[in-house]
Enzyme design. Structure first.
Site, short mmCIF file in Angstrom:
data_model
loop_
_atom_site.label_atom_id
_atom_site.label_comp_id
_atom_site.label_asym_id
_atom_site.label_seq_id
_atom_site.Cartn_x
_atom_site.Cartn_y
_atom_site.Cartn_z
CG ASN A 81 -40.55 -9.48 -31.89
OD1 ASN A 81 -41.57 -9.14 -32.49
ND2 ASN A 81 -39.62 -8.63 -31.52
NE ARG A 112 -41.79 -6.05 -29.16
CZ ARG A 112 -41.71 -5.33 -30.28
NH1 ARG A 112 -41.59 -5.91 -31.46
NH2 ARG A 112 -41.73 -4.03 -30.21
CG HIS A 162 -39.26 0.76 -26.91
ND1 HIS A 162 -38.86 2.01 -27.32
CD2 HIS A 162 -39.05 -0.07 -27.95
CE1 HIS A 162 -38.41 1.94 -28.55
NE2 HIS A 162 -38.53 0.70 -28.97
NE ARG A 212 -39.82 4.21 -35.71
CZ ARG A 212 -39.93 3.36 -34.69
NH1 ARG A 212 -40.51 3.72 -33.57
NH2 ARG A 212 -39.45 2.15 -34.80
NE ARG A 266 -22.95 0.12 -35.00
CZ ARG A 266 -23.47 -1.09 -34.96
NH1 ARG A 266 -22.79 -2.09 -34.46
NH2 ARG A 266 -24.67 -1.33 -35.45
N GLY A 318 -28.02 3.18 -26.31
CA GLY A 318 -27.85 3.49 -24.88
C GLY A 318 -26.78 2.63 -24.22
CD GLU A 349 -37.40 -5.13 -25.93
OE1 GLU A 349 -36.37 -5.11 -26.63
OE2 GLU A 349 -38.44 -4.52 -26.24
P1 ADP Z 1 -33.91 -2.07 -32.34
O1 ADP Z 1 -34.15 -3.21 -31.37
O2 ADP Z 1 -34.76 -0.87 -32.10
O3 ADP Z 1 -33.80 -2.45 -33.76
P2 ADP Z 1 -31.29 -1.95 -31.06
O4 ADP Z 1 -31.63 -1.77 -29.64
O5 ADP Z 1 -30.73 -3.25 -31.51
O6 ADP Z 1 -32.48 -1.50 -32.00
O7 ADP Z 1 -30.27 -0.79 -31.46
C1 ADP Z 1 -29.85 -0.65 -32.77
C2 ADP Z 1 -28.97 0.57 -32.89
O8 ADP Z 1 -27.95 0.53 -31.89
C3 ADP Z 1 -28.24 0.61 -34.20
O9 ADP Z 1 -28.93 1.40 -35.12
C4 ADP Z 1 -26.90 1.25 -33.87
O10 ADP Z 1 -26.96 2.59 -34.23
C5 ADP Z 1 -26.80 1.17 -32.38
N1 ADP Z 1 -25.61 0.43 -31.96
C6 ADP Z 1 -25.45 -0.90 -31.87
N2 ADP Z 1 -24.20 -1.21 -31.47
C7 ADP Z 1 -23.55 -0.05 -31.34
C8 ADP Z 1 -22.22 0.33 -30.96
N3 ADP Z 1 -21.30 -0.59 -30.66
N4 ADP Z 1 -21.92 1.63 -30.93
C9 ADP Z 1 -22.85 2.55 -31.24
N5 ADP Z 1 -24.09 2.29 -31.59
C10 ADP Z 1 -24.45 1.00 -31.64
#
Ligand code: ADP
Length: 379
Positions: free
Chosen positions: A7, A71, A160, A221, A265, A313, A365
């Protein structure tokens, strides 16, 4: 097969070597890593990949890479499935750069560098928006003059897709529904977030649009916004150039703008300790998402499941609970106890009498890209 998944961004390369014959995730991931500071500490992508190849020597124990999967963010409406990369494909990925100026040029550099580092190894491009290529025209078109579409390719593309596709497959399997008969709503909530309406196992609609700025409120965003906000402000303030506006909406908006922090968080913690801005940010984010869920439930003619995936999620039970509270009109009910369980496997977090099941499914992914790569190489 040993597949190197790459990636490649403009200043970083994320990589993973996967043994696609491994039985479980632990035996599939042979090595992974991230190389940053390309363009500053590391001169270019070729040198970054040389470093990666060095890092891989030990974990590979003399075994060689059989194929490389890249990717690629933007395949436009040219690429609707993964393809073997040749000169022509590389040129087309480059030609699509105006639609993904931050990503496609970096992918091209990454592919060229990989060709130098691993000469003769087949390379496959897996496009982030390919899963969304099944959207019908009335869904992907914007109600603007035809010329914007025909001359500039202005339409909804989504992003995504690899994750939405992968999670759709797992959800259908988990529920024991034939994928082709599966209608569902997939919420991929990471730093970037998008939601997809799946009908008959295919994408019907998705919240990201011409670029990944559209749709949900995200980490930094804005998501959906009245476009006149941009034009009105830019007419009023000459310092707000298009580039500045683009930066503000992509990097200084979302949770960060409202709550002062883009990490879910931290925002949840702030809300729990009484911070009003954090509460507002979470209300806005969960409200927008719930509104999309309602809309997509209608769009697919009744979803059979709602699925949460990606960083937020999968991990933020408080955020899922906030969304769940807004779904009462659909008869969707989360079980607080099930919602608080952390698991690496797909799980149900709704009550038995919920109108449809709500699932949490970890996305992967890299795995999806590796599998797609093997399929292309073997065909
Ligand atoms: P991307 O791939 O879009 O950078 P991720 O899927 O890795 O993002 O998600 C990142 C986000 O997930 C972080 O900004 C954080 O807010 C959230 N996150 C990660 N771990 C936790 C957790 N244990 N509890 C709540 N939110 C979390």
């Amino acid at each position: 097969m040993l597949v190197l998944v790459i990636n490649c961004g403009s200043s970083s390369v994320k990589y993973q070597v996967r043994d696609t014959e491994g039985s479980i995730e632990d035996t599939q991931v042979i090595a992974k890593g991230l190389i940053e500071n390309i363009g500053t500490k590391i001169p270019n992508h070729t040198e970054a990949l040389e470093i990666m190849a060095k890092n891989l020597e030990e974990p590979l124990h003399g075994k060689t890479i059989d194929a490389i999967g890249h990717r690629v963010v933007q395949g436009g409406d040219i690429f609707t499935e993964p393809v073997l990369i040749d000169e022509d494909v590389l040129q087309k990925i480059d030609d699509l750069s105006p639609l993904a100026p931050l990503h496609n040029p970096a992918h091209v550099l990454g592919i060229k560098a990989a060709t130098e580092t691993y000469p003769g190894v087949p390379q496959v491009a897996v496009f982030d928006n390919a899963f969304h290529s099944t959207m019908p025209e009335h869904v992907y078109r914007y109600a603007v003059p035809e010329k914007f579409y025909t001359d500039y390719g202005v339409r909804r593309y989504g992003a995504h897709g690899t994750s939405h596709d992968y999670v759709t497959g797992i959800a259908a399997e988990f529920l024991g529904i034939n994928r082709d008969d599966f209608n569902g709503i997939i919420a991929h909530l990471g730093n970037g977030a998008s939601i997809t309406a799946v009908q008959g196992g295919k994408c019907l609609d998705t919240s990201m649009g011409y670029t990944p700025l559209a749709g949900l409120v995200m980490g930094t965003r804005s998501g959906d916004i009245d476009p006149s906000v941009l034009t009105a402000l830019m007419m009023r303030d000459p310092e707000l150039t298009p580039a500045k506006m683009d930066h503000i909406l992509n990097k200084e908006s979302g949770l960060l703008a409202i709550a002062g922090n883009n990490d879910m968080r931290a925002v949840v913690e702030a809300m729990e300790s009484g911070d009003e801005r954090a509460k507002l940010a979470l209300d806005m984010t969960s409200y927008r998402l719930a509104k999309y869920i309602g809309g997509y439930h209608v769009a697919v003619g009744g979803a059979q499941a709602l699925v949460f995936t990606a960083g937020i999620g999968e991990n933020s039970s408080p955020f899922r609970a906030l969304v769940g509270e807004r779904l009462g009109a659909l008869g969707i009910k989360l079980d607080p106890e099930l919602n608080s369980v952390r698991s690496d496997a797909p799980q149900i977090i709704s009550t038995e009498d919920s109108a449809i099941p709500v699932l949490v499914i970890p996305t992967n992914e890299e795995k999806a890209i590796a599998e797609a790569t093997v399929e292309v190489v073997n065909s």
